[in-house]
Design an enzyme around this catalytic site. Sequence first.
Site: not given
Length: 309
Positions: A58, A61, A123
């Site tokens: 995460e 990213h 998204h």
Amino acid sequence: MNTKRLKWLSYASSFVMLMATLGGTAVTKLDAGLGCGREWPLCHGKFVPAHTLSSIIEWSHRAVSGAAGLLALAAFVAFMLYRKERRDLKLYALFALIFVVVQAIMGAFAVVFSQSSAVMALHFGFSLIAFASSLMLALGMREQEREEANLPKLPSRPVSKTFRNLVWFATCYTYIVVYLGAYVSHTDSAGGCSGWPLCNGEVIPELTGGVAIAFIHRLGAMTLFIVIGILGHFAYRKHPGNKEIRSLGVAATVLVIIQIFTGAFLVLNLNNPRTYVFASLAHIFVLACLFGVLSYMSIKTWLLSRTKA
């Protein structure tokens, strides 16, 4: 800033934008969306997270998405300052910046506040538009560099408004199929249809829950193959004097065929976690290339439809 530097800036922006799009897929498939908890921009209260797999995925990213945003901003400023006469390039840079910011905000909201699957699918769609915009910027700069170097132009002739509308329809429909695929992913419906090409061993399965979502996506993908096939046929057969349009049509057709096979490979590896992640990344990579080609083709056919024979 000279043309070569602007070109490489646009190339870097496009590449990092693609990495951010693929990174979002990895986060979703590895279920690492809350790897940093419900915090943003910090990760468990730190700038550098604890060394757990989900937090590293995460955090990586977020870092790549941040780099994509900074490069998009740099490209926008550079083109506003040094390519004032190129309205098209400034517009691509603006779109890339807007959509990378929007998708980043949506990503932050998804972490801090729970979002519906429909919003999360959007998204991903916005990140794909950001990539396509940055890709068109890079291709536009490549074209300008060739013009300044007095290299021979590819032969081009006007296209009909009917063909232009077909390209636009194919591009918009591709985006719808993209959204359906993202919705499948965010609703954990990928396993709704086991096996390929049949869904749970049936041509038309019982349409309930995740099965219905996965099956609708398959129908959408099959229709997309037909639409792109028709597009490729008309691009190649009806435009012998326009090499670029023919090449784009062939590229779109090849990519949609590869897309179908990567989708099949994805389904057949649902129970193999390691292969499944790589299959997902391959599927999204081909999809991003297809959408980029169609977006560029949409601009080209729009310009050529306004050209007098």
